[in-house]
Design a protein around this motif. Structure first.
Motif, mmCIF file in Angstrom:
data_model
loop_
_atom_site.group_PDB
_atom_site.id
_atom_site.type_symbol
_atom_site.label_atom_id
_atom_site.label_comp_id
_atom_site.label_asym_id
_atom_site.label_seq_id
_atom_site.Cartn_x
_atom_site.Cartn_y
_atom_site.Cartn_z
ATOM 1 N N GLU A 1 -3.657 2.037 -5.771
ATOM 2 C CA GLU A 1 -2.288 1.565 -5.260
ATOM 3 C C GLU A 1 -2.766 0.947 -3.985
ATOM 4 O O GLU A 1 -2.213 -0.335 -3.604
ATOM 5 N N ALA B 1 -5.635 -0.167 -3.242
ATOM 6 C CA ALA B 1 -6.763 -1.199 -3.560
ATOM 7 C C ALA B 1 -6.293 -2.483 -4.399
ATOM 8 O O ALA B 1 -5.214 -2.698 -4.545
ATOM 9 N N LYS B 2 -7.310 -3.267 -5.065
ATOM 10 C CA LYS B 2 -6.755 -4.328 -5.774
ATOM 11 C C LYS B 2 -7.478 -3.915 -7.346
ATOM 12 O O LYS B 2 -8.478 -4.295 -7.378
ATOM 13 N N HIS C 1 -9.792 -6.218 -9.260
ATOM 14 C CA HIS C 1 -10.474 -6.978 -8.434
ATOM 15 C C HIS C 1 -11.773 -6.201 -7.821
ATOM 16 O O HIS C 1 -12.750 -6.773 -7.849
ATOM 17 N N ASP C 2 -11.178 -5.232 -7.182
ATOM 18 C CA ASP C 2 -12.165 -4.103 -6.585
ATOM 19 C C ASP C 2 -13.077 -3.484 -7.592
ATOM 20 O O ASP C 2 -12.548 -3.423 -8.690
ATOM 21 N N CYS D 1 -7.605 1.140 -13.449
ATOM 22 C CA CYS D 1 -8.466 -0.198 -13.083
ATOM 23 C C CYS D 1 -7.714 -1.342 -13.961
ATOM 24 O O CYS D 1 -7.790 -2.619 -13.912
ATOM 25 N N GLU E 1 -14.311 -8.575 -2.358
ATOM 26 C CA GLU E 1 -14.092 -7.236 -3.149
ATOM 27 C C GLU E 1 -14.859 -6.040 -2.421
ATOM 28 O O GLU E 1 -15.353 -6.325 -1.280
ATOM 29 N N ASP F 1 -8.658 -1.114 4.070
ATOM 30 C CA ASP F 1 -8.519 -2.109 5.183
ATOM 31 C C ASP F 1 -9.971 -2.135 5.748
ATOM 32 O O ASP F 1 -10.657 -3.196 6.139
ATOM 33 N N ARG G 1 -12.724 -3.386 3.513
ATOM 34 C CA ARG G 1 -12.556 -4.975 3.469
ATOM 35 C C ARG G 1 -12.916 -5.871 4.438
ATOM 36 O O ARG G 1 -13.324 -7.146 4.277
#
Lengths: 330, 326
Positions: free
Chosen positions: A51, A53-54, A57-58, A73, A136, A221, A224
């Motif tokens: 939730e 992360a992406k 995408h990640d 995912c 990513e 965060d 990234r």
């Protein structure tokens, strides 16, 4: 998280629980073979982290307890179930099975069945991201027992020294197969081991999805933003044995009951009810709808899908018609 | 055509491929600032920088796995493992991940890594720095294994291996890095499958690979000059897959086969070539095939014992003469 997100997350966790329980039934019915490692009890971990992360995408990589990670995912649960059934429509075309779910389209880079094997792969994905300049991150989900492999130490060291964008998530469920952590591991708080490599690390309650989410937001965060790797330890518990061949006899009923009291789905559900964002009836109908959906869509898809073709047994061993095998176009 | 040393040929292949594609990287112990134990990456650190020419910690399984993971996203790592004896530590990632990931993902992922490593007995390095591993890797499905016997092959095999989408293990040899021979001035891509006839002959085929090609060529020369036997030397630069057709063609022509290998005989290149001969052309044989292999000992430190543990050209000559009843 707003109320709608919370309800969606609760639904996703409950879906994962019911999906895994349905796998259990199919295994007992001998429709699923091999080893089967189920996730109930640990749902707040992957759902909370993803939730923050992406998903899609990640990049995510994990061990053999991998169905829920793949689904989170973005993998289609129908394809995951078909994989467990060994079908051509499965996420790995029936060649992988429960321990090797892959969905590269959604950047789920696979489940691997050598304990600790994904650590260096996750670091390598981080290296590739860094070389290619993307935003990513590489997320590696593994259990506490994997940290006793050399690959853990080698990979954390390399990730730290090269400042790779890797989030190591340790789902500490206290057991490596049937051996409790005190009996196998000198330092039981796993985040301390990451600190030994100069890696930013934290340990939080892995049963409370909001706690996981908050900790993961910070971790994601951090990674990234290019500061290097992060190690997040989540204290959790699996309800079932290590795999289906393990009845879990090494654990007391009392211990299991204590953990079930803090079931991640119930905890979250009660909190939403308390906040007036959900009623017991809502929850029951959600549960019913999920079970029906799995029975209606997921299971029939797996059961009715075709088997892989026998004549394609040797497909995917090597690249097909790779010109460089012959020395290129010369 | 210029003459290059084996290490220079390897370095040139790295340089050209790294100049062509920014996703080609080199990694290994001491390969960057120090330029590589065998100079195979000399100067590349200054040219391409620390992000692409990576001095790794001494963590063979870790950095090999890291290279494999990066290849999932299209990076093309050339990984140097300083001695093949250390590659045992990396077998988990090479065998369990690189060789299997395409299959177990149903074709979704591939691991286009190149792993280079010298194996073999050099100069009194003892049991843990002198062994060979090609017999292990050549039995791994999903992994290509090649082994250059000269600078041209060393150059051309890396060039093709970097671009090939399969994982390729390149078995080099410590004693060969300073060997000098011609390498084409233009770009050259050596096939990753097949074999080469290094010397034509009609009386017996000597199958060899890597350093044993040189023993075989020397032996063939002695056999021709001193004994009137014309040996064909077949260079098996590809060990996985082995060239069934090339093996069959040569044995069908000479009707006799000797396999020269530096490794111990059991479960090795020789036994596999013999199996192929049995399967492909048993009735062409005029004599039972023969292996010239290392003795069944860990490689000793003592120079005399070390020399006695591995075969040489004279052993190949003696084997062939025995086969001819001489």
């Amino acid at each position: 998280m707003n109320a709608a997100d919370k309800k969606r997350l609760l639904r996703e966790m409950l879906y994962a629980r019911r999906f895994e329980e349905r796998c259990y039934e199919a295994y007992v019915e001998r429709k699923i073979g091999g080893f089967l490692h189920l996730y109930p009890g640990q749902e707040a971990c992957v759902h909370g982290v993803m939730e923050a992360a992406k998903p899609g995408h990640d990049y995510v990589i994990t061990g053999y307890r991998d169905h829920v990670h793949a689904i989170q995912c973005g993998a289609d649960p129908k394809k995951v179930m078909a994989e467990l059934y060994g079908k051509e429509t499965g996420s790995s075309k029936g060649r992988g099975g429960s321990m090797h779910i892959f969905d590269v389209e959604h950047r789920f880079m696979g489940g691997y069945a050598l304990v600790g094997g994904p650590f260096p792969l996750a670091a390598g994905i981080g290296k590739a991201i860094k070389l290619q300049g993307g935003d990513e991150i590489s997320i590696c989900f593994l259990g506490d027992a994997a940290n006793n492999q050399g690959s853990f130490h080698e990979s954390l060291n390399m990730a730290a020294v090269w400042e790779l964008p890797v989030l190591f998530v340790c789902e500490n469920n206290l057991y490596g197969i049937g051996t409790r952590i005190e009996r196998s591991t000198a330092v039981q708080e796993q985040y301390k081991r990451a600190c030994g490599y100069g890696i930013e690390a934290a340990r939080v309650d892995g049963q409370d999805i909001e706690t996981v989410y908050e900790a993961a937001l910070k971790a994601v965060d951090y990674v990234r933003s290019g500061k290097g790797p992060y190690f997040l330890e989540l204290s959790t518990y699996r309800y079932r044995g290590h795999s289906m061949s393990d009845a879990g006899a090494y654990r007391t009923k009392e211990e299991q009951q204590e953990w079930i009291k803090r079931d991640p789905i119930n905890l979250f559900k009660e909190r939403l009810i308390e906040a007036g964002e959900l009623s017991e009836e809502d929850f029951q109908s959600l549960d019913k709808e999920i079970i029906e959906q799995i029975d209606r869509d997921v299971i029939p898809f797996a059961e009715e899908s075709p088997e892989p073709k026998l004549e394609e047994l040797e497909k995917y061993v090597l690249a097909e018609n790779d010109p460089w095998v012959k020395g290129g176009a010369q | 055509m210029a003459e290059l040393m084996y290490w220079e040929a390897i370095r040139r292949a790295h340089d050209e491929e790294m100049a062509r594609d920014p996703m080609v990287i080199a990694m290994g112990e001491d390969i960057g600032v120090a330029g590589g134990t065998y100079k195979a990456t000399q100067g590349l650190y200054d040219k391409y920088g620390a992000e692409r020419v990576i001095d790794t910690p001494i963590s063979e399984n870790g950095y090999t796995g890291l290279g494999i993971g990066s290849s999932f996203l299209g990076v093309r790592p050339i990984i140097e493992i300083m001695s093949v004896n250390f590659a045992w530590l990396a077998t988990d990632q090479i065998v369990n991940t690189a060789a299997k990931v395409r299959y177990m993902s149903g074709g979704q992922l591939e691991a286009p890594v190149v792993i280079r490593s010298p194996g073999g007995t050099a100069h009194q390095l003892g049991a843990q720095h002198s062994a060979r591993m090609e017999k292990v890797f050549m039995g791994i499905v999903g992994l290509r294994v090649v082994t250059p016997s000269n600078p041209r092959q060393a150059y051309g095999l890396i060039k093709s291996a970097v671009r090939c989408n399969d994982p390729v293990f390149i078995n080099e040899h410590e004693l060969m890095y300073n060997m000098k021979d011609v390498v084409p001035d233009d770009e050259y891509f050596h096939p990753l499958e097949g074999s080469e006839v290094a010397r034509e002959g009609k009386d017996v085929t000597i199958f060899a690979y890597n350093i044993s090609v040189h023993w075989a060529l020397q032996a063939a020369d002695i056999l021709s000059r001193q004994h009137g036997i014309e040996a064909e030397v077949v260079d098996l630069y590809a060990l996985n897959p082995l060239d069934r057709e090339g093996i069959r063609d040569s044995v069908s022509k000479t009707h006799r086969a000797v396999i020269a290998e530096e490794a111990e005989p059991a479960v090795g290149v020789g036994s596999e070539v013999m199996a192929i001969i049995n399967e492909e052309c048993f009735f062409e044989l005029d004599a039972p095939p023969m292996r010239i292999s290392a003795r069944n000992v860990p490689i000793p430190y003592n120079r005399t014992l070390e020399k006695a543990a591995i075969p040489n050209a004279q052993d190949v000559v003696n084997g062939v003469l025995k086969m001819f009843g001489k």
